[in-house]
Write an enzyme that holds these catalytic residues in place. Sequence first.
Site, PDB file in Angstrom:
ATOM      1  N   GLY A  23     -96.911 -30.272  45.555  1.00  0.00           N
ATOM      2  CA  GLY A  23     -96.800 -28.914  46.072  1.00  0.00           C
ATOM      3  C   GLY A  23     -96.066 -28.911  47.394  1.00  0.00           C
ATOM      4  O   GLY A  23     -95.277 -29.823  47.689  1.00  0.00           O
ATOM      5  N   SER A  24     -96.329 -27.897  48.193  1.00  0.00           N
ATOM      6  CA  SER A  24     -95.560 -27.718  49.423  1.00  0.00           C
ATOM      7  C   SER A  24     -96.069 -28.642  50.531  1.00  0.00           C
ATOM      8  O   SER A  24     -97.219 -29.084  50.527  1.00  0.00           O
ATOM      9  CB  SER A  24     -95.641 -26.261  49.867  1.00  0.00           C
ATOM     10  OG  SER A  24     -96.993 -25.917  50.074  1.00  0.00           O
ATOM     11  N   GLU A  83     -96.785 -35.483  46.564  1.00  0.00           N
ATOM     12  CA  GLU A  83     -95.417 -35.232  46.089  1.00  0.00           C
ATOM     13  C   GLU A  83     -95.036 -33.871  46.653  1.00  0.00           C
ATOM     14  O   GLU A  83     -95.456 -32.834  46.133  1.00  0.00           O
ATOM     15  CB  GLU A  83     -95.383 -35.211  44.556  1.00  0.00           C
ATOM     16  CG  GLU A  83     -95.778 -36.526  43.887  1.00  0.00           C
ATOM     17  CD  GLU A  83     -94.691 -37.591  43.967  1.00  0.00           C
ATOM     18  OE1 GLU A  83     -93.558 -37.280  44.364  1.00  0.00           O
ATOM     19  OE2 GLU A  83     -94.999 -38.742  43.640  1.00  0.00           O
ATOM     20  N   LEU A  84     -94.262 -33.867  47.744  1.00  0.00           N
ATOM     21  CA  LEU A  84     -94.044 -32.617  48.482  1.00  0.00           C
ATOM     22  C   LEU A  84     -92.591 -32.130  48.365  1.00  0.00           C
ATOM     23  O   LEU A  84     -91.871 -32.541  47.474  1.00  0.00           O
ATOM     24  CB  LEU A  84     -94.469 -32.828  49.939  1.00  0.00           C
ATOM     25  CG  LEU A  84     -95.875 -33.437  50.102  1.00  0.00           C
ATOM     26  CD1 LEU A  84     -96.201 -33.688  51.563  1.00  0.00           C
ATOM     27  CD2 LEU A  84     -96.944 -32.569  49.460  1.00  0.00           C
ATOM     28  N   CYS A 126     -88.149 -29.379  42.976  1.00  0.00           N
ATOM     29  CA  CYS A 126     -88.312 -30.071  44.263  1.00  0.00           C
ATOM     30  C   CYS A 126     -87.059 -30.835  44.642  1.00  0.00           C
ATOM     31  O   CYS A 126     -86.804 -31.058  45.820  1.00  0.00           O
ATOM     32  CB  CYS A 126     -89.518 -30.998  44.209  1.00  0.00           C
ATOM     33  SG  CYS A 126     -89.516 -32.026  42.742  1.00  0.00           S
ATOM     34  N   GLU A 132     -86.982 -25.937  53.418  1.00  0.00           N
ATOM     35  CA  GLU A 132     -86.866 -25.970  51.958  1.00  0.00           C
ATOM     36  C   GLU A 132     -86.636 -24.544  51.459  1.00  0.00           C
ATOM     37  O   GLU A 132     -87.522 -23.695  51.562  1.00  0.00           O
ATOM     38  CB  GLU A 132     -88.136 -26.546  51.323  1.00  0.00           C
ATOM     39  CG  GLU A 132     -88.006 -26.621  49.813  1.00  0.00           C
ATOM     40  CD  GLU A 132     -89.231 -27.215  49.122  1.00  0.00           C
ATOM     41  OE1 GLU A 132     -90.363 -26.945  49.553  1.00  0.00           O
ATOM     42  OE2 GLU A 132     -89.037 -27.936  48.126  1.00  0.00           O
TER      43      GLU A 132
HETATM   44  P1  NAP Z   1     -98.210 -24.866  46.862  1.00  0.00           P
HETATM   45  O1  NAP Z   1     -98.254 -23.466  47.303  1.00  0.00           O
HETATM   46  O2  NAP Z   1     -98.326 -25.931  47.900  1.00  0.00           O
HETATM   47  O3  NAP Z   1     -99.366 -25.027  45.756  1.00  0.00           O
HETATM   48  C1  NAP Z   1     -99.552 -26.230  45.062  1.00  0.00           C
HETATM   49  C2  NAP Z   1    -100.991 -26.298  44.565  1.00  0.00           C
HETATM   50  O4  NAP Z   1    -101.864 -26.432  45.679  1.00  0.00           O
HETATM   51  C3  NAP Z   1    -101.436 -25.059  43.800  1.00  0.00           C
HETATM   52  O5  NAP Z   1    -102.264 -25.448  42.737  1.00  0.00           O
HETATM   53  C4  NAP Z   1    -102.225 -24.323  44.860  1.00  0.00           C
HETATM   54  O6  NAP Z   1    -103.174 -23.427  44.326  1.00  0.00           O
HETATM   55  C5  NAP Z   1    -102.911 -25.485  45.544  1.00  0.00           C
HETATM   56  N1  NAP Z   1    -103.466 -25.174  46.854  1.00  0.00           N
HETATM   57  C6  NAP Z   1    -103.121 -24.182  47.709  1.00  0.00           C
HETATM   58  N2  NAP Z   1    -103.880 -24.253  48.827  1.00  0.00           N
HETATM   59  C7  NAP Z   1    -104.716 -25.302  48.671  1.00  0.00           C
HETATM   60  C8  NAP Z   1    -105.727 -25.890  49.477  1.00  0.00           C
HETATM   61  N3  NAP Z   1    -106.033 -25.415  50.681  1.00  0.00           N
HETATM   62  N4  NAP Z   1    -106.394 -26.955  49.015  1.00  0.00           N
HETATM   63  C9  NAP Z   1    -106.093 -27.471  47.800  1.00  0.00           C
HETATM   64  N5  NAP Z   1    -105.148 -26.962  46.986  1.00  0.00           N
HETATM   65  C10 NAP Z   1    -104.453 -25.891  47.427  1.00  0.00           C
HETATM   66  O7  NAP Z   1     -96.853 -25.193  46.072  1.00  0.00           O
HETATM   67  P2  NAP Z   1     -96.120 -24.320  44.956  1.00  0.00           P
HETATM   68  O8  NAP Z   1     -95.510 -23.126  45.601  1.00  0.00           O
HETATM   69  O9  NAP Z   1     -96.984 -24.140  43.774  1.00  0.00           O
HETATM   70  O10 NAP Z   1     -94.963 -25.343  44.517  1.00  0.00           O
HETATM   71  C11 NAP Z   1     -93.748 -25.466  45.181  1.00  0.00           C
HETATM   72  C12 NAP Z   1     -93.726 -26.675  46.099  1.00  0.00           C
HETATM   73  O11 NAP Z   1     -94.001 -27.846  45.349  1.00  0.00           O
HETATM   74  C13 NAP Z   1     -92.357 -26.907  46.711  1.00  0.00           C
HETATM   75  O12 NAP Z   1     -92.509 -27.272  48.056  1.00  0.00           O
HETATM   76  C14 NAP Z   1     -91.794 -28.047  45.895  1.00  0.00           C
HETATM   77  O13 NAP Z   1     -90.814 -28.809  46.528  1.00  0.00           O
HETATM   78  C15 NAP Z   1     -93.025 -28.842  45.656  1.00  0.00           C
HETATM   79  N6  NAP Z   1     -92.847 -29.736  44.511  1.00  0.00           N
HETATM   80  C16 NAP Z   1     -92.725 -31.074  44.732  1.00  0.00           C
HETATM   81  C17 NAP Z   1     -92.505 -31.949  43.676  1.00  0.00           C
HETATM   82  C18 NAP Z   1     -92.386 -33.428  43.877  1.00  0.00           C
HETATM   83  O14 NAP Z   1     -92.457 -34.156  42.894  1.00  0.00           O
HETATM   84  N7  NAP Z   1     -92.218 -33.922  45.104  1.00  0.00           N
HETATM   85  C19 NAP Z   1     -92.413 -31.435  42.376  1.00  0.00           C
HETATM   86  C20 NAP Z   1     -92.541 -30.052  42.181  1.00  0.00           C
HETATM   87  C21 NAP Z   1     -92.762 -29.223  43.262  1.00  0.00           C
HETATM   88  P3  NAP Z   1    -102.826 -21.836  44.250  1.00  0.00           P
HETATM   89  O15 NAP Z   1    -101.676 -21.725  43.328  1.00  0.00           O
HETATM   90  O16 NAP Z   1    -104.088 -21.279  43.736  1.00  0.00           O
HETATM   91  O17 NAP Z   1    -102.505 -21.422  45.651  1.00  0.00           O
END
Ligand code: NAP
Length: 471
Positions: free
Chosen positions: A225-226, A245-246, A279, A373
């Site tokens: 995630g982010s 994996e950010l 990502c 990003e």
């Molecule tokens: P996100 O907002 O960080 O959410 C990721 C996950 O974390 C979701 O399931 C979210 O739940 C959960 N989450 C949120 N707050 C949390 C907390 N306080 N404690 C535990 N879990 C929590 O990311 P996204 O918008 O879904 O995805 C986009 C990001 O992912 C981008 O930055 C992208 O670059 C990154 N990404 C990285 C890779 C890699 O392999 N490096 C691959 C794909 C994506 P909710 O949805 O319920 O908020």
Amino acid sequence: MKMFIGGRWTDKASTTEVVNPYDGSVVDTTPRADLKDVDTALATAVRGAKAMAKTTAYDRYLMLRKAADIIAGRAEEFARVITLEEGKVIAESRAEAQRAVQTMTLSAEEAKRIHGETVPLDAAPGPGRQLGFTLRTPVGVVAAISPFNFPLNLVCHKVGPALAAGNAVIIKPATDTPLSALKLTEALLEAGVPPEGVQCVTGSGGEIGDALVRDPRVRKITFTGSRDVGEGIVKAAGLKKVTMELGSNSPLIIMPDADMDRVADATVSSGLSNAGQVCISTQRVLADGRIYGDFLDALKPKMEAVTTGDPLRDAVRMGPMVRESDAERVSLWIREAVEQGARLVTGGDRDGAMHAPTVVAEARPEMRVSRDELFGPAVAVTAFNSIDEAIALANDSRYGLSAGIFTQNVDWAMRFALEVESGNLMINSSPQWRADLMPYGGLKDSGMGKEGPRYAVEEMTELKMVVFHLE
Ligand code: NAP
């Protein structure tokens, strides 16, 4: 759909709508888990970890192989669900479903390859005779928190290795895209995974995430995630294993000997697939000053030829972003860059969650379109004068997930590979390339730890050292 916790499909009075990003229609609803549900999942997973630890490697191989076959048999159904909840075009969703089959197959195979090694303890001075070897054992309970953008395959990258290693896993999918993970859970149960070995908790990360990641019953967190959410999880996790994996703002370097047509095609596909929400999307294009104009001339018509619209239609090449607020952010950053002196080559406008394919030229490193990003269907192009400057610009980022270079010059390619601070380095490809079997992960703020079933299994097992003290 219901969520799967405590060994059964569970509903709640409080639910969250899953919305089709293209037309705003409600695709389905999912339960909004609370802290009590998290506790149920954790208590169940502790029992599940015991059940999974008793399975043989061959049992786990069979379960995961069967899960792969079930996904393959329902690939079209999975692809439709991915498009409906996430908005990527159906061809990309089909590709994601096929990759999920591969990820589960690779995980099945890894289940059979978990082993330690003998350690030559007599190779160091010391009294007595010892015989030593290592063992790999499951960590126990794995919490798998996944993002919206690959709602099936990125979940498989966590669940497949976790189960292959003999752990119980609790999936917490993104609230925007939970349906693929729930359907995957169905497939895993059908494939014979014990009902306490896999659970899928739907609900807001902000509300239930902390309780999940802080709990000492969880021994391993695998998060995609982010950056900011990841950092919060690392701080809350305490003494646990974590894989992060950010995000990224991946650079693509174009040297003067590159084929402009090929590079322009690669920029379009890697800048726009999943509406730029990958990502490792190409975000920062760094072009040698001598071919900068030629590159933009080749890129503009290709960007403008991309058809946008309903992602379920085969002819459409790019669908909406996942939320309107994300499209709004992309527009804002582009407007801001133009106000700061960048030039809009094409695009820039949006209609709801649909953002036009966009190219911003004369971007400078301090602009948000380059620095942060962007995660949207736009690329920011910057000129450089030497390979040294190109490498310095590529490294001028807090992130380091993937980078690409187009050149026929071996020396430039090697300097790129050695000096660019990135977990993945692509020569004659855009940064947006991944094979599911390779070790995949970022440097710097792009995270820590590796995915790819073989490498993830290592991170989801404990390495124990056993020493026999001989007479
Ligand atoms: P996100 O907002 O960080 O959410 C990721 C996950 O974390 C979701 O399931 C979210 O739940 C959960 N989450 C949120 N707050 C949390 C907390 N306080 N404690 C535990 N879990 C929590 O990311 P996204 O918008 O879904 O995805 C986009 C990001 O992912 C981008 O930055 C992208 O670059 C990154 N990404 C990285 C890779 C890699 O392999 N490096 C691959 C794909 C994506 P909710 O949805 O319920 O908020």
